[in-house]
Design a protein around this motif. Sequence first.
Motif, mmCIF file in Angstrom:
data_model
loop_
_atom_site.group_PDB
_atom_site.id
_atom_site.type_symbol
_atom_site.label_atom_id
_atom_site.label_comp_id
_atom_site.label_asym_id
_atom_site.label_seq_id
_atom_site.Cartn_x
_atom_site.Cartn_y
_atom_site.Cartn_z
ATOM 1 N N HIS A 42 0.843 -1.194 0.000
ATOM 2 C CA HIS A 42 0.000 0.000 0.000
ATOM 3 C C HIS A 42 0.879 1.244 0.000
ATOM 4 N N ILE A 140 -3.879 3.192 -0.140
ATOM 5 C CA ILE A 140 -4.493 2.289 -1.112
ATOM 6 C C ILE A 140 -3.403 1.396 -1.697
ATOM 7 N N THR A 144 -3.090 -0.188 -7.694
ATOM 8 C CA THR A 144 -4.239 0.570 -8.201
ATOM 9 C C THR A 144 -3.831 1.434 -9.392
ATOM 10 N N SER A 147 -3.810 -0.391 -12.840
ATOM 11 C CA SER A 147 -4.989 -1.158 -13.216
ATOM 12 C C SER A 147 -5.992 -0.316 -13.993
ATOM 13 N N ASP A 152 -12.321 3.656 -11.830
ATOM 14 C CA ASP A 152 -11.392 4.563 -11.157
ATOM 15 C C ASP A 152 -10.525 5.379 -12.112
ATOM 16 N N VAL A 172 -10.334 7.157 -6.211
ATOM 17 C CA VAL A 172 -10.097 6.014 -5.333
ATOM 18 C C VAL A 172 -10.891 6.196 -4.040
#
Length: 228
Positions: A42, A140, A144, A147, A152, A172
């Motif tokens: 994260h 997060i 992310t 992707s 998002d 997000v």
Amino acid sequence: MEDIIRNLKAVSEEPYREYDSTSEARSAAVLVVLCDIDGICHVFLNKRNESLRRHPGEVCFPGGMREEVDRSVVDTAVRECEEETGLKRDMVNVAAVLPSLKVYKKTLPLTPVVCTVPPDTLNTYCFNPNPDEVSDIFHIPLSTFLSDSGPDLLSHTVEHVSPSFDLHHFNVSHASRQFDVRGITAHLCVVIAALALGRAPDFPYALPGEYCVMGEAVRERVLQIMGQ
């Protein structure tokens, strides 16, 4: 996390240099805090106070300008993070210092300092954000930013440079709160995620030449990962 740290060290400045008192009197650094949570890396971000004169309400990495007490970019990044969020410096293990970049060619140099904190720290640590500077903090998964699944991923056109280009940003969520990660922060998140995880984004991504002027070693490695 071992592979992630190894990948980042491959483009890191070693040893971490001290400031040049004359040429780097005005410079800035950000702290990119990475944390293992249930086996997933994260990244830690904050949201600036809406009342700030510069970039109010924007999502960013903790960081800021060099001060006289700082001997190096590491000192600047770690001090600013502690002042903004309450994350004590003894929790931080510096993993890599990426070469300085400029958001535009004429702006101040900005150095990303990447660190790790012990597993699950971002969930369990008693943060104490400075309300004058920070309105919220969150974390997060770093993946992310590679992707294209879900709603998002967004983009907007940056037109005040030539040639214009499309820049991605990300809506997000964390703990039922929504955040818009955009601008240089979104761009750095994509670049650092590609470097750390060793893979290209799931979406087309071109490195803008005028908007974010980064060191050749980093640029070449990112282009290699992205197959460009």
